[in-house]
Design a protein around this motif. Structure first.
Motif, short mmCIF file in Angstrom:
data_model
loop_
_atom_site.label_atom_id
_atom_site.label_comp_id
_atom_site.label_asym_id
_atom_site.label_seq_id
_atom_site.Cartn_x
_atom_site.Cartn_y
_atom_site.Cartn_z
N PRO A 50 30.55 12.23 22.03
CA PRO A 50 30.94 11.24 21.01
C PRO A 50 29.83 10.29 20.61
N TYR A 52 35.60 5.62 19.65
CA TYR A 52 34.78 6.80 19.36
C TYR A 52 34.77 7.06 17.86
N TYR A 102 34.78 12.74 16.56
CA TYR A 102 35.15 13.04 17.94
C TYR A 102 36.66 13.00 18.11
#
Length: 552
Positions: A322, A527, A531
């Motif tokens: 991420p 994130y 992701y």
């Protein structure tokens, strides 16, 4: 076959790819006519999981007749034997000596049957003995090749970058096997308007026997014939093909790093991507003419490369996670459901002991002209400080014995840089945005100071060379210590800002004497959408698979 995921299947290639050993290095080369200021430039990353980053120093010294020099293997610290010392040895700081001779290397191994365990000159000893005994690159080549001829070669196949203030050579060498003293070798002078590189793969092809820009062992071809490596005409002989044939790993893990450098500075190099993918027999040349001239900063930045801007970029596949991390932990290969996968190996890598960019300048006295831009740990997050080649003492932050791989030291640049880098590896795209400005600030300030120091040192040198050398030594030491102290402050800043997965908001980006200018309430960055989408897609696929199983 390169997959969109940034990893490739050995099964698609027909075999499991044998990657080079992890202790692998990269050298970039810029001849004087290809640099912005007329410098000869050579870079080196000493990549090893067990090498501690420190700055070696040998003071100039006179030796009594009959003195013997012990040869200690660089990689293992094992005593190998002794050789007679010469009457006088030169000052060496890192991999640059007082006469502006610089030597770097990369290991390629080559034919396993040619390893010679009973020779005493290992590749590290060749480098540091030659630096203490040579005033020019050609003299260094003579020293190295004569030493292995007389005392035998203890290492496997190596490429050496050997430079002085006027020219730069690549020397490639491999032993003759157990019980046979010496080595076969070839050296090529890189043209003044060219750039070159090597990265754990032999790269010299045909030899021009009529050119003064080629040097070679008398038996370099006859030995290959004897061993069955070559049976054609002399004009067709290739050192690389005979002694280090290409493999899948040699192309993708090694030549790819050379390609990244060439591709950055010459717009015609894209055609060789097929070669590094083992989809073309059209080999990359040993050297190329860049589209523009390169600076020291260009070379420093290239040592930080992770294939950005190419299809091999390490931040664009699931392995990056991420936070777009351009690093892959060892081992390089892994297996899933019986299929073998391999990660990319970029120029910048986490397991670097030290890195340098040697800048060699012919228009200045040697004491002033040679600079070892030296750093420790991963080049991507290292600060390279200017160490003049005449420096007579080493900064505490780089001193041998200040910490080691098993003992942390808060005054060691190696440990400070590892601390910062290992924080950044886990939140790379966020932290590198804070790291890069400090890195640019420190290296930019050092470059501006070097221009001033050069002038002051020249004036001192005209009066008293010893005073000039003391002045340069003090500057080199103070600059490195200040950079390390600044990097420690950066580490403290990152720890406070990114603690516990949060990110504190900054009201004032400038450091304060009573804090870092953060507000009390942090952000919760979470994130990226990309992701989250990967997670959602994966979970949806799992639910679908579960539903299908229940229906059956």
């Amino acid at each position: 076959m390169k997959r969109k995921l940034g990893i490739f299947l050995a099964a698609l290639l027909g075999a499991v790819i044998a990657m080079p050993k992890a202790e692998a290095c990269t050298n970039l080369i810029v001849a004087k006519g290809a640099s912005t200021d007329g410098s000869v430039i050579v870079s080196y990353s000493a990549d090893s999981h067990t090498l501690y980053g420190e700055l070696y120093h040998w003071a100039a010294r006179d030796w009594a007749a009959g003195t013997m020099r012990p040869i200690i293997e660089w990689d293992t610290n094992k005593p190998l034997g002794q050789i007679p010392e010469v009457a006088h040895t030169y000052n060496v700081v890192g991999n640059v000596n007082e006469h502006q001779v610089a030597i770097a290397e990369t290991t390629w191994g080559g034919r396993p049957e040619l390893a010679e365990s009973d020779g005493i000159m290992d590749y590290g000893s060749l480098i540091y003995v030659a630096l203490q005994r040579s005033k020019t690159a050609r003299e260094a080549i003579d020293v190295m090749t004569n030493l292995v001829k007389e005392y035998g070669y203890h290492s496997s196949g190596e490429s050496f970058s050997i430079a002085d203030k006027n020219e730069v050579w690549i020397l490639e060498m491999i032993g003759k096997g157990k019980g046979r003293k010496g080595a076969v070798w070839v050296a090529v002078r890189i043209p003044d308007n060219a750039i070159s590189a090597h990265a754990n793969q032999a790269r010299i092809q045909q030899i021009d026997f009529k050119s003064k820009d080629y040097l070679y062992a008398p038996d370099v071809i006859s030995f290959a014939r004897e061993m069955g490596y070559f049976n054609g005409a002399d004009k067709d002989f290739s050192f690389q093909e005979a002694y280090n044939p290409y493999t899948e790993g040699g192309l993708r893990g090694c030549e790819a790093r050379v390609w990244a450098f060439f591709n950055k500075f010459n717009s015609q190099m894209g055609k060789y991507e097929a070669f590094i993918r083992n989809q073309s027999k059209d080999k990359m040349p040993l050297y190329i003419i860049p589209d523009r001239k390169l600076s020291v900063a260009d070379v420093r930045d290239m040592m930080r490369d992770h294939y950005e801007g190419t299809s091999l970029c390490m931040t664009n596949d699931p392995g990056a996670g991420p936070y777009k991390v351009p690093y892959r932990w060892r081992p390089m290969s892994f297996e899933v459901d019986g299929k073998e996968y391999v990660n990319e190996r970029a120029i910048a890598t986490q397991q670097t002991g030290f890195v340098f960019v040697a800048q060699l300048r012919s228009w200045l006295p040697d004491a002033i002209g040679g600079i070892n831009w030296f750093g420790v740990d991963d080049a991507d997050m290292s600060v390279m400080s200017p160490i003049y080649c005449s420096t007579t003492y080493v900064p505490e932050c780089f001193r041998q014995g200040n910490g080691d791989m098993m003992n942390f030291s808060w005054t060691s640049a190696f440990w400070i840089h590892n601390w910062v880098a290992n924080m950044a590896y886990h939140r790379y795209d966020q932290m590198i945005a804070d790291i890069r400005p400090v890195q640019r600030e420190l290296e930019g300030n050092a470059e501006r100071m070097v221009a001033i120091i050069d002038k002051e040192a020249q004036a001192l040198y005209a009066q008293d060379p010893a005073k000039a050398i003391a002045f340069l030594s003090n500057f080199s030491n103070e600059t490195a210590e200040q950079a390390t102290a600044r990097w420690k402050r950066l580490g403290e800043y990152l720890m406070v800002k990114y603690m516990d997965g949060n990110r504190k908001k900054e009201e004032n980006r400038r450091f304060k004497t009573n804090g870092y200018g953060f507000s009390a309430m942090p952000d919760f960055p979470g994130y990226s959408q990309e992701y989250y989408r990967q997670i959602a897609t994966s979970e949806a696929a799992e639910r679908l698979e579960k539903k299908e199983k229940e229906q059956h």
